[in-house]
Write a protein that holds these residues in place. Structure first.
Motif, PDB file in Angstrom:
ATOM      1  N   LYS A 359       0.823  -1.217   0.000  1.00 37.03           N
ATOM      2  CA  LYS A 359       0.000   0.000   0.000  1.00 37.03           C
ATOM      3  C   LYS A 359       0.854   1.263   0.000  1.00 37.03           C
ATOM      4  O   LYS A 359       0.643   2.176  -0.804  1.00 37.03           O
ATOM      5  CB  LYS A 359      -0.938  -0.009   1.203  1.00 37.03           C
ATOM      6  CG  LYS A 359      -1.926   1.148   1.220  1.00 37.03           C
ATOM      7  CD  LYS A 359      -2.930   0.984   2.359  1.00 37.03           C
ATOM      8  CE  LYS A 359      -3.960   2.114   2.332  1.00 37.03           C
ATOM      9  NZ  LYS A 359      -4.961   1.957   3.418  1.00 37.03           N
ATOM     10  N   GLU A 360       1.825   1.348   0.895  1.00 37.74           N
ATOM     11  CA  GLU A 360       2.646   2.562   1.003  1.00 37.74           C
ATOM     12  C   GLU A 360       3.424   2.815  -0.287  1.00 37.74           C
ATOM     13  O   GLU A 360       3.470   3.949  -0.790  1.00 37.74           O
ATOM     14  CB  GLU A 360       3.609   2.426   2.186  1.00 37.74           C
ATOM     15  CG  GLU A 360       4.410   3.702   2.447  1.00 37.74           C
ATOM     16  CD  GLU A 360       5.307   3.589   3.672  1.00 37.74           C
ATOM     17  OE1 GLU A 360       6.204   4.440   3.817  1.00 37.74           O
ATOM     18  OE2 GLU A 360       5.120   2.642   4.482  1.00 37.74           O
ATOM     19  N   SER A 361       4.037   1.772  -0.838  1.00 37.12           N
ATOM     20  CA  SER A 361       4.814   1.925  -2.078  1.00 37.12           C
ATOM     21  C   SER A 361       3.926   2.352  -3.246  1.00 37.12           C
ATOM     22  O   SER A 361       4.295   3.215  -4.053  1.00 37.12           O
ATOM     23  CB  SER A 361       5.520   0.619  -2.432  1.00 37.12           C
ATOM     24  OG  SER A 361       6.430   0.258  -1.440  1.00 37.12           O
ATOM     25  N   CYS A 362       2.744   1.746  -3.321  1.00 37.81           N
ATOM     26  CA  CYS A 362       1.835   2.050  -4.431  1.00 37.81           C
ATOM     27  C   CYS A 362       1.367   3.505  -4.384  1.00 37.81           C
ATOM     28  O   CYS A 362       1.372   4.195  -5.409  1.00 37.81           O
ATOM     29  CB  CYS A 362       0.635   1.108  -4.401  1.00 37.81           C
ATOM     30  SG  CYS A 362       1.003  -0.550  -4.996  1.00 37.81           S
ATOM     31  N   GLN A 400      -7.718   2.794  -4.423  1.00 39.96           N
ATOM     32  CA  GLN A 400      -8.643   2.703  -3.285  1.00 39.96           C
ATOM     33  C   GLN A 400      -9.554   1.488  -3.415  1.00 39.96           C
ATOM     34  O   GLN A 400      -9.874   0.832  -2.420  1.00 39.96           O
ATOM     35  CB  GLN A 400      -9.469   3.986  -3.186  1.00 39.96           C
ATOM     36  CG  GLN A 400      -8.668   5.169  -2.664  1.00 39.96           C
ATOM     37  CD  GLN A 400      -9.335   6.509  -2.918  1.00 39.96           C
ATOM     38  OE1 GLN A 400     -10.408   6.590  -3.524  1.00 39.96           O
ATOM     39  NE2 GLN A 400      -8.703   7.579  -2.453  1.00 39.96           N
ATOM     40  N   ILE A 401      -9.966   1.173  -4.651  1.00 37.73           N
ATOM     41  CA  ILE A 401     -10.793  -0.021  -4.870  1.00 37.73           C
ATOM     42  C   ILE A 401     -10.007  -1.275  -4.492  1.00 37.73           C
ATOM     43  O   ILE A 401     -10.526  -2.175  -3.819  1.00 37.73           O
ATOM     44  CB  ILE A 401     -11.255  -0.087  -6.338  1.00 37.73           C
ATOM     45  CG1 ILE A 401     -12.300   1.007  -6.611  1.00 37.73           C
ATOM     46  CG2 ILE A 401     -11.839  -1.458  -6.662  1.00 37.73           C
ATOM     47  CD1 ILE A 401     -12.667   1.164  -8.071  1.00 37.73           C
ATOM     48  N   TYR A 402      -8.747  -1.337  -4.908  1.00 37.53           N
ATOM     49  CA  TYR A 402      -7.933  -2.524  -4.624  1.00 37.53           C
ATOM     50  C   TYR A 402      -7.704  -2.688  -3.127  1.00 37.53           C
ATOM     51  O   TYR A 402      -8.013  -3.744  -2.553  1.00 37.53           O
ATOM     52  CB  TYR A 402      -6.592  -2.429  -5.349  1.00 37.53           C
ATOM     53  CG  TYR A 402      -5.677  -3.607  -5.063  1.00 37.53           C
ATOM     54  CD1 TYR A 402      -5.758  -4.771  -5.824  1.00 37.53           C
ATOM     55  CD2 TYR A 402      -4.764  -3.564  -4.019  1.00 37.53           C
ATOM     56  CE1 TYR A 402      -4.944  -5.867  -5.542  1.00 37.53           C
ATOM     57  CE2 TYR A 402      -3.941  -4.652  -3.729  1.00 37.53           C
ATOM     58  CZ  TYR A 402      -4.034  -5.791  -4.499  1.00 37.53           C
ATOM     59  OH  TYR A 402      -3.235  -6.870  -4.216  1.00 37.53           O
ATOM     60  N   PHE A 403      -7.171  -1.648  -2.476  1.00 36.97           N
ATOM     61  CA  PHE A 403      -6.817  -1.792  -1.062  1.00 36.97           C
ATOM     62  C   PHE A 403      -8.048  -1.793  -0.167  1.00 36.97           C
ATOM     63  O   PHE A 403      -8.047  -2.422   0.892  1.00 36.97           O
ATOM     64  CB  PHE A 403      -5.826  -0.695  -0.657  1.00 36.97           C
ATOM     65  CG  PHE A 403      -4.461  -0.893  -1.248  1.00 36.97           C
ATOM     66  CD1 PHE A 403      -3.627  -1.897  -0.775  1.00 36.97           C
ATOM     67  CD2 PHE A 403      -4.024  -0.116  -2.312  1.00 36.97           C
ATOM     68  CE1 PHE A 403      -2.368  -2.102  -1.342  1.00 36.97           C
ATOM     69  CE2 PHE A 403      -2.775  -0.310  -2.875  1.00 36.97           C
ATOM     70  CZ  PHE A 403      -1.950  -1.308  -2.397  1.00 36.97           C
ATOM     71  N   GLY A 404      -9.111  -1.101  -0.589  1.00 41.98           N
ATOM     72  CA  GLY A 404     -10.362  -1.184   0.160  1.00 41.98           C
ATOM     73  C   GLY A 404     -10.981  -2.562   0.047  1.00 41.98           C
ATOM     74  O   GLY A 404     -11.637  -3.053   0.976  1.00 41.98           O
ATOM     75  N   ALA A 442     -17.613  -9.887  -3.078  1.00 40.09           N
ATOM     76  CA  ALA A 442     -16.167  -9.654  -2.932  1.00 40.09           C
ATOM     77  C   ALA A 442     -15.597  -8.951  -4.155  1.00 40.09           C
ATOM     78  O   ALA A 442     -16.041  -9.156  -5.286  1.00 40.09           O
ATOM     79  CB  ALA A 442     -15.444 -10.984  -2.729  1.00 40.09           C
ATOM     80  N   VAL A 443     -14.601  -8.089  -3.894  1.00 36.18           N
ATOM     81  CA  VAL A 443     -13.897  -7.393  -4.974  1.00 36.18           C
ATOM     82  C   VAL A 443     -12.900  -8.362  -5.605  1.00 36.18           C
ATOM     83  O   VAL A 443     -12.155  -9.052  -4.896  1.00 36.18           O
ATOM     84  CB  VAL A 443     -13.160  -6.150  -4.420  1.00 36.18           C
ATOM     85  CG1 VAL A 443     -12.320  -5.493  -5.511  1.00 36.18           C
ATOM     86  CG2 VAL A 443     -14.152  -5.166  -3.826  1.00 36.18           C
ATOM     87  N   ASP A 444     -12.911  -8.412  -6.912  1.00 35.25           N
ATOM     88  CA  ASP A 444     -11.942  -9.248  -7.637  1.00 35.25           C
ATOM     89  C   ASP A 444     -10.611  -8.491  -7.638  1.00 35.25           C
ATOM     90  O   ASP A 444     -10.393  -7.570  -8.434  1.00 35.25           O
ATOM     91  CB  ASP A 444     -12.435  -9.485  -9.068  1.00 35.25           C
ATOM     92  CG  ASP A 444     -11.545 -10.467  -9.828  1.00 35.25           C
ATOM     93  OD1 ASP A 444     -10.353 -10.596  -9.475  1.00 35.25           O
ATOM     94  OD2 ASP A 444     -12.035 -11.073 -10.796  1.00 35.25           O
ATOM     95  N   LEU A 445      -9.721  -8.894  -6.737  1.00 33.47           N
ATOM     96  CA  LEU A 445      -8.465  -8.156  -6.562  1.00 33.47           C
ATOM     97  C   LEU A 445      -7.564  -8.261  -7.795  1.00 33.47           C
ATOM     98  O   LEU A 445      -6.848  -7.304  -8.131  1.00 33.47           O
ATOM     99  CB  LEU A 445      -7.722  -8.660  -5.323  1.00 33.47           C
ATOM    100  CG  LEU A 445      -8.438  -8.403  -3.980  1.00 33.47           C
ATOM    101  CD1 LEU A 445      -7.596  -8.934  -2.830  1.00 33.47           C
ATOM    102  CD2 LEU A 445      -8.711  -6.913  -3.790  1.00 33.47           C
TER     103      LEU A 445
END
Length: 721
Positions: A359-362, A400-404, A442-445
């Motif tokens: 998350k931080e790097s992204c 935000q969609i990915y990490f959320g 579920a979100v498709d990561l």
């Protein structure tokens, strides 16, 4: 052709008690300037959801799961409601299906026409002022850097030129304000005199002294502006003085003939003034600010020609030359920044390819990329680079969609497992539940990560294309566009919409949409109009802010066939007159036969065929399009219309393969197993059907449709065989 709107991979779902309904599934299309794009399909196909997503009016239970809607350098799915306030109605307007439901039944038509004009007037003025000042500051900086080249004397000369441009634009604004004030007074005095003459004729004139003094006040306001009255300036002021003498004493019926004579004299002058062409205030501003001479006494068309010639010779020719150099300089500098941004995008892409994203790097990398792209945007380009402008907000949203989704997926898994256990227990007890377990929310990561990479890749490809020289800029044309931009925003600053001007514009709009006896109709309620007339009122309201894009959501469905034809003809005429871009939504393919430039056929939330009007009507490729054409009434055949069998699928449980497969008598085995891609038939025509695959069996278009196509061609309906 200039794109006005671009919808890319739009996905919209709705939360319902039965589960998540997938209403729009990964659709994409462009709308070009001056084009009519028809979106056709059955009820529930996602047509209206698409239009409401464009306008930002989706229901509260909607979920925009992906995609973008690009307009004027903004992603409409990401802008705030405050920003949308300046777009909805002003830039993008909508005509709804039922005109009565679009109108307030207890408010007069006139008030409904003028309300939006009055509410948005101040906001439009503020936006115009900010656009003018910020762009001029950027322009002056580029002009000095490009043409002075370190020569401070030359630099000061160029800064003076920009200050002079600003100065005569300020004079332009002042002149236009004076004209608008006098013109407004002329409109108001003409109406006041018409009312006074009517009441005098009917022997029902009341509050004579007050009403005549009000006419005198407005007449003097008109008489303060030479541009409005011209050579009749002294005469209108003399008549105002005569009317003052009449209203100064006791008014009796015996004075009415004299009053009528004076009123008619004023009205004649004012009416002629309102019919005059509008002066060229831009060039007039320069002449008055710098010539030191009074305006020549010429008719308006000749005066405008004189002013244009004077300004061109003394200022604009040189200003345009420096402007073109400034635009070229700005472009060259930003091309260097684009190369740096491109290198950074390619260098940092690996951060988003890791198996598990950090998350931080992204977010840190995203900030670097967004900064580089934003710095590379040439803000002197009037037609905005939508891909670059929307990159930052879109990339942040994707992350935000990915990490959320990581946290959301844990909760979704618990909920889904609980529902599945409940279902399984009932089955074990020998019961047959009447409900199904909804799919997991579920979100498709993996898909979310692919979206992030696709966003970066699109930016990379876009900048490669720009830097490879595929797009050649015409700086002379862009200079003209920039000056037009300054003129339009200067005019926007002065365009204060008052009640009188709003009423005047409303009456003109009513005339434009084909409503007669406008003054009487202006004061009526919606129930006093027929269905066709109510739809004309709704169209007038939509046009009140001079929008770029008009969305027509089944505007003829509630009308009979004769009125349908009239409304379609009206929309076509307005499109040509105002150079509108139109999205026309309908379930009836026949309605758009003579008005659509391109047609997108939708089914179960997806576009299954897209092409020009001739492509779809004369070379239909998708079985669903065949079915729509077969169900279309035709007065020249005795054959029975074919109803489409079955019903659309339940989109809580979208099919694995082609959504139309269960209703398609030409369906192949693969249609039930895999969704077909969009096959390219020609440069303008594409369709999503496995029948177009090279290995698919040959299936001929149904004879009923080929016969209909032959009849249409025989009547000259197609421009090609």
């Amino acid at each position: 052709m200039e794109k006005k709107l671009s919808v890319n991979n739009l996905v919209v779902s709705f939360r319902t008690p039965a589960g998540k309904v997938q209403a729009v599934r990964n659709i994409s299309f462009d709308l070009h300037k001056g084009e009519t794009l028809a979106i056709v399909g059955e009820s529930g196909s996602g047509k209206s959801v698409t239009s409401k997503a464009i306008l930002g009016i989706l229901a509260g239970n909607s979920i925009v799961e992906g995609g973008s809607i690009i307009y004027d350098g903004m992603d409409l799915l990401k802008v705030s409601e405050d920003d949308f306030y300046h777009i909805r109605g002003d830039k993008i307007a909508m005509i709804f299906q039922d005109p009565l439901s679009s109108l307030n039944p207890i408010m007069r038509i006139g008030k409904q026409l003028t309300e939006a004009m009055l509410l948005k007037g101040k906001a439009r003025q503020k936006a115009s002022r900010e656009a003018f000042n910020s762009t001029l500051a950027l322009f002056q900086k580029a002009m000095v850097e490009s043409s002075a080249k370190g020569d401070e004397t030359k630099a000061e000369e160029l800064r003076t030129m920009c200050r002079n441009f600003d100065k005569f634009e300020f004079k332009h604004i002042a002149l236009e304000q004076e004209y608008m004030s006098a013109h407004e007074a002329a409109v108001e005095v003409a109406e006041a005199i018409e009312d006074a003459l009517f009441h005098i004729d009917k022997n029902a004139f009341e509050d004579e002294k007050y009403n005549l003094n009000e006419i005198i006040r407005l007449t003097k306001q008109v008489g303060n502006d030479y541009v409005v009255c011209g050579r009749e300036l002294e005469e209108v002021n003399r008549l105002a003085g005569e009317l003052g003498k009449v209203s100064g004493g006791e008014i009796r019926k015996k004075t009415y003939p004299e009053t009528v004579r004076i009123l008619k004299g004023i009205k004649d002058i004012v009416s002629r003034s309102l019919q005059k062409a509008e002066p060229d205030f831009f060039n007039m501003g320069y002449y008055i600010a710098f010539s030191g001479e009074s305006l020549p006494d010429l008719p308006v068309p000749e005066l405008n020609a004189f002013l244009r010639k004077y300004t061109e010779e003394h200022f604009m020719a040189q200003f345009r030359r420096y402007a073109a150099e400034a635009l070229a300089y700005s472009d060259e500098g930003h091309r260097v920044l684009k190369r740096k941004a491109l290198e950074l995008l390619q260098e940092k892409r690996y951060v988003f390819q890791a198996e598990n994203l950090d998350k931080e790097s992204c977010f840190q990398t995203a900030r670097e990329l967004i900064k580089a792209v934003e710095e590379s945007i040439d803000k002197l380009e009037i037609v905005k680079d939508s891909v670059a402008y929307t990159f930052g907000v879109s990339l942040k949203s994707d992350l935000q969609i990915y990490f959320g989704g990581i946290g959301k997926n844990k909760k979704a898994a618990v909920v889904h497992a609980k529902q599945q256990r409940k279902y399984d227990r009932l089955v074990q007890r020998g019961k047959k539940p009447s409900w199904k377990v909804p799919p997991s929310t579920a979100v498709d990561l993996e898909l979310a990560k692919e979206t992030i990479l696709a966003r970066i890749d699109r930016m990379i490809d876009h900048y490669k294309e720009l830097l490879d020289g595929h797009r050649k800029r015409d700086y002379d044309k862009e200079t003209k566009d920039l000056i037009t931009f300054f003129k339009e925003n200067a005019s926007g600053v002065v365009l204060k919409v008052t009640k009188t001007m709003a009423r005047y514009k409303a009456l003109k709009l009513m005339e434009e949409v084909g409503i007669s006896d406008t003054r009487k109709r202006y004061r009526q309620y919606p129930f006093e109009f027929s269905g066709g007339m109510r739809q004309r009122i709704v169209i007038a309201i939509a046009l009140a802010a001079d929008p770029d894009i008009l969305i027509c959501d089944e505007p003829t469905t509630a009308l009979d066939v004769t009125i349908q034809a009239q409304i379609l003809e009206l929309i076509n005429d307005l499109k040509a007159k105002r150079n509108l871009s139109i999205v026309f939504i309908t379930h009836d393919l026949g309605v758009v036969a003579n008005m659509a430039d391109r047609i997108a056929v939708m089914y179960a939330g997806k576009i299954v065929e897209m092409g020009t009007s001739e492509d779809v009507f004369y070379s239909p490729a998708h079985p669903y399009t065949w079915a729509l054409l077969s169900a279309m009434p035709d007065v020249e055949t005795n054959e029975r219309l074919e109803a489409i069998p079955g019903t659309p699928p339940n989109m809580v449980y979208p099919p694995v393969g082609d959504a139309f497969a269960d209703r398609n008598k030409y369906a192949l085995k693969i249609d039930f197993e895999m969704q077909p891609p969009m096959f390219q038939i020609s440069e303008t025509h594409q369709a999503a059907t496995w029948l177009l695959h090279p290995d698919a069996p040959k299936v001929e278009i149904p004879k009923a449709i080929t016969d209909r196509i032959a009849r249409m061609k025989a009547k000259g309906g197609a421009s090609h065989e």
